[in-house]
Design a protein around this motif. Structure first.
Motif, PDB file in Angstrom:
ATOM      1  N   SER A  57     103.251 -87.438  -2.981  1.00 53.09           N
ATOM      2  CA  SER A  57     102.743 -86.782  -3.577  1.00 53.09           C
ATOM      3  C   SER A  57     101.230 -88.077  -4.259  1.00 53.09           C
ATOM      4  CB  SER A  57     103.194 -87.270  -5.593  1.00 53.09           C
ATOM      5  OG  SER A  57     102.663 -88.192  -6.065  1.00 53.09           O
ATOM      6  N   HIS A 123     107.443 -82.995  -3.547  1.00 51.42           N
ATOM      7  CA  HIS A 123     107.566 -83.063  -4.466  1.00 51.42           C
ATOM      8  C   HIS A 123     106.109 -82.807  -5.739  1.00 51.42           C
ATOM      9  CE1 HIS A 123     108.289 -84.590  -8.148  1.00 51.42           C
ATOM     10  NE2 HIS A 123     108.898 -84.004  -8.536  1.00 51.42           N
ATOM     11  N   SER A 125     102.480 -83.224  -6.086  1.00 52.97           N
ATOM     12  CA  SER A 125     101.572 -82.748  -5.633  1.00 52.97           C
ATOM     13  C   SER A 125     101.725 -82.857  -4.098  1.00 52.97           C
ATOM     14  CB  SER A 125      99.472 -83.582  -6.287  1.00 52.97           C
ATOM     15  OG  SER A 125     100.882 -84.664  -6.043  1.00 52.97           O
ATOM     16  N   GLY A 127     103.957 -81.004  -2.879  1.00 50.99           N
ATOM     17  CA  GLY A 127     103.823 -79.325  -2.566  1.00 50.99           C
ATOM     18  C   GLY A 127     102.512 -78.929  -1.885  1.00 50.99           C
ATOM     19  N   HIS A 131     102.792 -77.013   1.437  1.00 50.03           N
ATOM     20  CA  HIS A 131     101.925 -75.705   2.001  1.00 50.03           C
ATOM     21  C   HIS A 131     100.865 -75.321   3.202  1.00 50.03           C
ATOM     22  CE1 HIS A 131     100.956 -71.102   0.739  1.00 50.03           C
ATOM     23  NE2 HIS A 131     100.163 -71.388   1.093  1.00 50.03           N
ATOM     24  N   LEU A 149     108.413 -76.344  -2.333  1.00 49.26           N
ATOM     25  CA  LEU A 149     108.048 -77.041  -3.366  1.00 49.26           C
ATOM     26  C   LEU A 149     108.783 -76.750  -4.659  1.00 49.26           C
ATOM     27  CD1 LEU A 149     105.361 -73.980  -3.114  1.00 49.26           C
ATOM     28  CD2 LEU A 149     105.188 -76.096  -2.182  1.00 49.26           C
ATOM     29  N   ILE A 152     105.726 -77.573  -8.780  1.00 46.33           N
ATOM     30  CA  ILE A 152     104.397 -77.875  -8.207  1.00 46.33           C
ATOM     31  C   ILE A 152     103.230 -78.123  -9.559  1.00 46.33           C
ATOM     32  CG2 ILE A 152     104.175 -75.469  -7.037  1.00 46.33           C
ATOM     33  CD1 ILE A 152     102.346 -76.731  -5.333  1.00 46.33           C
ATOM     34  N   THR A 208     108.775 -69.239   1.212  1.00 49.26           N
ATOM     35  CA  THR A 208     109.034 -70.795   0.350  1.00 49.26           C
ATOM     36  C   THR A 208     110.193 -70.690  -0.435  1.00 49.26           C
ATOM     37  OG1 THR A 208     106.953 -70.478   1.061  1.00 49.26           O
ATOM     38  CG2 THR A 208     107.463 -71.512  -1.205  1.00 49.26           C
ATOM     39  N   LEU A 210     110.779 -72.575  -3.994  1.00 47.41           N
ATOM     40  CA  LEU A 210     110.133 -72.953  -5.480  1.00 47.41           C
ATOM     41  C   LEU A 210     111.377 -73.656  -6.065  1.00 47.41           C
ATOM     42  CD1 LEU A 210     107.901 -74.016  -7.604  1.00 47.41           C
ATOM     43  CD2 LEU A 210     107.966 -71.308  -8.763  1.00 47.41           C
ATOM     44  N   SER A 230     107.014 -74.396 -13.503  1.00 46.91           N
ATOM     45  CA  SER A 230     106.193 -74.699 -12.333  1.00 46.91           C
ATOM     46  C   SER A 230     106.108 -73.173 -12.065  1.00 46.91           C
ATOM     47  CB  SER A 230     106.791 -75.509 -11.198  1.00 46.91           C
ATOM     48  OG  SER A 230     106.467 -75.320 -10.409  1.00 46.91           O
ATOM     49  N   TRP A 232     104.595 -69.552  -8.998  1.00 44.96           N
ATOM     50  CA  TRP A 232     103.903 -69.858  -7.536  1.00 44.96           C
ATOM     51  C   TRP A 232     103.432 -68.752  -7.603  1.00 44.96           C
ATOM     52  CZ3 TRP A 232     101.625 -73.520  -4.861  1.00 44.96           C
ATOM     53  CH2 TRP A 232     101.089 -73.143  -3.029  1.00 44.96           C
ATOM     54  N   HIS A 236     107.738 -66.338  -2.607  1.00 43.09           N
ATOM     55  CA  HIS A 236     108.714 -67.481  -2.478  1.00 43.09           C
ATOM     56  C   HIS A 236     110.209 -66.929  -3.373  1.00 43.09           C
ATOM     57  CE1 HIS A 236     107.154 -66.940  -7.324  1.00 43.09           C
ATOM     58  NE2 HIS A 236     108.574 -68.290  -6.788  1.00 43.09           N
TER      59      HIS A 236
END
Length: 268
Positions: A57, A123, A125, A127, A131, A149, A152, A208, A210, A230, A232, A236
């Motif tokens: 991160s 994990h 940031s 993530g 990506h 991710l 995130i 992806t 999450l 969190s 996205w 995903h």
């Protein structure tokens, strides 16, 4: 100064100071300008599935060590490597643009993988890098097996403001048990917060996952729907695991890892 800002409730103002001061650290504008290219640290050895490449991160306490407990669950099954972000160690340069660091990390992944299948994982940031590197590799015709991710928030400006108090407290609690936090690490964190402020993910073709924490660790609810978890915006699959933003990769790390493994194994 960081601790005093936390006591005064002015962590956001101190972060602004770090972001501006970080401009005066030596930097690189492209991978060619790096004195030392990013390298990967092995955390687990296995040969039954695509290897995991984990990205640290952008917090001051970050580094490959943040994946040590998580990686132990894959021993004997998958290779797990972790890559730190440049600039957190004395003498390292910081990126002058987001493109510079994403390119440097993508090149490091290509060198390391050498044609073998791999999964990109991050994990918090971290993530962002998982990506963004996937997108950069896809441009070059290289497709990861998956992007994972883990909790995130980094692409959500409102969430960043909302979790700042809890995030600062969590970092402060872990400063003595992760790595010693010095001026280099604090300024590096400021630089990455500055560079990735307002960052928005672009769609990728790579599948992806999450992974979301089941426990709330900060007093913030999204105004639109009240869901603090969190999320996205792009396509995903989502699954929830025990723990909060930090503990899901600490005392609950094995459970988190097994959830990721089950999803990866179920893929065709």
């Amino acid at each position: 100064m960081l601790r005093e800002a936390g006591t005064q409730g002015t962590s956001g103002e101190f972060m602004d100071l770090l972001m501006q001061a970080s401009r005066f650290r030596p930097s690189f504008a492209s991978p060619a300008g790096l004195r030392k290219a990013p390298s990967l640290v092995r955390l687990s050895r296995g040969a039954t599935g695509a290897g995991l490449i984990c990205f640290s991160s952008i917090l001051s306490i970050s580094g490959p060590h943040q994946y040590s407990r998580f990686a132990s669950a894959f021993r004997g099954r998958r290779d797990v490597h972790a890559m730190a972000a440049p600039g957190f160690v004395r003498g390292e340069q910081l990126p002058s643009t987001t493109e510079a660091v994403v390119e440097a990390k993508a090149e490091a992944v290509l060198r390391h993988a050498d044609g073998a299948p791999f999964v990109l994982l991050g994990h918090s940031s971290g993530g962002i890098f998982a990506h963004a590197v996937a997108g950069k590799l896809e441009e070059a015709g290289v497709f990861p097996e998956a992007v994972v991710l883990i909790d995130i928030y980094s692409h959500d400006d409102d969430a960043i403001l909302g979790i700042q108090p809890g995030l600062s407290a969590g970092v402060d609690e872990r400063q003595d048990t992760y790595v010693p936090v010095d001026d280099n690490r604090l300024l590096a964190m400021g630089a990455y917060f500055r560079l990735f402020a307002g960052w928005k993910p672009e769609a990728v073709k790579t599948p992806t996952l999450l992974v979301r924490a089941q426990e709330q660790f900060f007093d913030w609810t999204r105004a639109t729907d009240g869901d603090w978890r969190s999320y996205w915006d792009l396509e995903h699959t989502a699954l929830d695991v025990p723990g909060n933003h930090f503990t899901m990769m600490e005392q609950h790390a094995r459970t988190t890892a097994l959830a990721v493994e089950e999803w990866l194994d179920a893929r065709p």
